[in-house]
Each structure stands twice: as C-alpha cells, then as structure tokens.
Design a protein around this motif. Structure first.
Motif, short mmCIF file in Angstrom:
data_model
loop_
_atom_site.label_atom_id
_atom_site.label_comp_id
_atom_site.label_asym_id
_atom_site.label_seq_id
_atom_site.Cartn_x
_atom_site.Cartn_y
_atom_site.Cartn_z
N GLY A 72 0.82 -1.20 0.00
CA GLY A 72 0.00 0.00 0.00
C GLY A 72 0.85 1.25 0.00
N ALA A 73 0.17 2.36 0.21
CA ALA A 73 0.87 3.65 0.20
C ALA A 73 0.05 4.68 0.97
CB ALA A 73 1.07 4.11 -1.24
N TRP A 74 0.70 5.76 1.34
CA TRP A 74 0.01 6.90 1.90
C TRP A 74 0.77 8.15 1.52
CZ3 TRP A 74 2.89 3.54 4.78
CH2 TRP A 74 3.88 4.04 5.60
N SER A 75 0.05 9.26 1.49
CA SER A 75 0.68 10.53 1.17
C SER A 75 -0.06 11.65 1.88
CB SER A 75 0.69 10.77 -0.34
OG SER A 75 -0.63 10.87 -0.83
N PHE A 76 0.66 12.73 2.13
CA PHE A 76 0.09 13.91 2.76
C PHE A 76 1.05 15.06 2.49
CE2 PHE A 76 2.72 11.76 5.86
CZ PHE A 76 3.49 12.78 6.40
N THR A 77 0.69 16.24 2.91
CA THR A 77 1.54 17.41 2.74
C THR A 77 1.86 17.98 4.11
OG1 THR A 77 0.50 17.88 0.62
CG2 THR A 77 1.73 19.67 1.63
N PHE A 78 3.14 18.21 4.37
CA PHE A 78 3.56 18.83 5.62
C PHE A 78 3.08 20.28 5.66
CE2 PHE A 78 6.71 15.38 5.49
CZ PHE A 78 6.64 14.93 6.79
N PRO A 79 2.97 20.87 6.85
CA PRO A 79 2.51 22.26 6.95
C PRO A 79 3.36 23.26 6.14
CG PRO A 79 2.42 21.24 9.10
CD PRO A 79 3.09 20.25 8.17
N ASP A 80 4.65 22.92 5.92
CA ASP A 80 5.50 23.83 5.14
C ASP A 80 5.33 23.64 3.63
OD1 ASP A 80 6.84 21.49 4.54
OD2 ASP A 80 8.76 22.14 5.35
N GLY A 81 4.42 22.73 3.23
CA GLY A 81 4.17 22.50 1.81
C GLY A 81 4.94 21.34 1.20
N THR A 82 5.81 20.71 1.97
CA THR A 82 6.59 19.58 1.47
C THR A 82 5.69 18.36 1.30
OG1 THR A 82 8.53 20.37 2.67
CG2 THR A 82 8.57 18.07 1.94
N PRO A 83 5.66 17.77 0.10
CA PRO A 83 4.84 16.56 -0.07
C PRO A 83 5.53 15.35 0.55
CG PRO A 83 5.93 17.14 -2.12
CD PRO A 83 6.26 18.22 -1.14
N ALA A 84 4.74 14.47 1.12
CA ALA A 84 5.27 13.25 1.73
C ALA A 84 4.59 12.07 1.05
CB ALA A 84 4.97 13.24 3.22
N GLN A 85 5.40 11.14 0.55
CA GLN A 85 4.87 9.94 -0.10
C GLN A 85 5.62 8.73 0.44
OE1 GLN A 85 5.39 10.81 -4.27
NE2 GLN A 85 3.37 11.75 -4.38
N PHE A 86 4.86 7.72 0.80
CA PHE A 86 5.41 6.49 1.33
C PHE A 86 4.71 5.31 0.67
CE2 PHE A 86 5.69 9.72 4.53
CZ PHE A 86 6.95 9.55 5.09
N SER A 87 5.43 4.24 0.44
CA SER A 87 4.83 2.99 -0.03
C SER A 87 5.43 1.86 0.79
CB SER A 87 5.07 2.77 -1.52
OG SER A 87 6.45 2.66 -1.79
N PHE A 88 4.71 0.75 0.88
CA PHE A 88 5.22 -0.36 1.67
C PHE A 88 4.80 -1.69 1.06
CE2 PHE A 88 0.96 -0.07 3.28
CZ PHE A 88 0.61 -1.39 3.55
N VAL A 89 5.55 -2.71 1.45
CA VAL A 89 5.24 -4.10 1.15
C VAL A 89 5.46 -4.86 2.46
CG1 VAL A 89 5.92 -6.17 -0.12
CG2 VAL A 89 5.93 -3.96 -1.26
#
Length: 149
Positions: A72-89
């Motif tokens: 799966g994966a998840w993503s969000f944006t930090f308050p400073d505008g930096t995008p965060a993307q993660f994936s896992f197995v």
C-alpha cells in the motif's frame, strides 16, 4: 435492587452530550472511502480526506499457512508545503517502507567496495573464509609460541 442501582449510576455518570473542546477547529471532510473485504483473507481499501491525506492498501493470503501479504501507500503534505509519499510491502521478507523522505546511509568508501568485490570474486572461485586464521592456508610462518609463566 443492587442491579437497578448499578444501572442507574452508569446512566447518570455517562456524558449527557458531546461538547467540542474549546478552540478553533477545522472539520476535515472525507472525500472518498472505499473498502472491500476481507473475504477469504483478500481485502483492499483506499480513502482521501479534504486536506490531501491519501491512503490505500491491498492484501491477500499467501504461502502454505495463509499469511497475509499486503502492499500500500500513503501521502500527505507537511505544513510547510513539502509533499510526503510512502509505499510499503509486507510479506515473507518483512515490512519494507520506501520514501524519498527516509534517511539513507552514506555511500561506502572505495576500500570497502573493493573488499566486497574481492570477496565476491573469491566466492565465485570457491574460496570460502570461515573467519578463522590458519597460517597453512593464508600464508605466514609458524613462529615459536611464547611461554608465559
């Protein structure tokens, strides 16, 4: 009578209403929420919130014992505008997460890379090192042993 008193005290001690904590709170809507299963161990879900949080996952049984393998994966944006993307197995090899935000070790120095390459060449030639020094195999003389009293 005891049961009636117990039930009455439980009812009287329950909160009468939900009061939102003081302060200015933004209500974040759920944009989408899709879920399937689990059916025979197979499942998947994904959701997205109004503030850009996204999450998805799929899983299914695998192997002789039916252990669930998922990704799966998840993503969000930090308050400073930096995008965060993660994936896992998550499978027989363990749980592995990938993201450009995860720290990585520094590169190996050239001498370490050469030692690894040398070990691979020797292994290909059938040379196995067991971690023990043996002068007859690795060179070196037979120096007399000192006796300590």
């Amino acid at each position: 009578i005891f049961l009636i008193v117990l039930l009455a005290s439980a009812v009287l001690s329950a909160p009468q209403s939900y009061n939102r904590p003081a302060g200015n709170f933004e209500i974040i809507p759920i944009i989408s929420d899709n879920r399937n299963g689990p059916l025979d161990g197979v499942y998947d879900f994904d959701f997205e919130t109004g503030n850009g949080i996204r999450r998805n996952e799929q899983g299914r049984p695998s192997g002789p014992n039916g252990a669930v393998v998922s990704q799966g994966a998840w993503s969000f944006t930090f308050p400073d505008g930096t995008p965060a993307q993660f994936s896992f197995v998550a499978d027989e090899g363990g749980y592995r997460v990938e993201s450009p935000l995860l720290p990585t070790p520094p590169p190996l120095p050239p001498h370490a890379i050469e030692q690894i390459a040398k070990a691979e060449r020797e292994r290909a030639q059938g040379i196995i090192h067991d971690g023990q020094y043996n002068p007859s195999q690795h060179g070196g003389g037979s120096a007399p042993r000192r006796q300590y009293n």
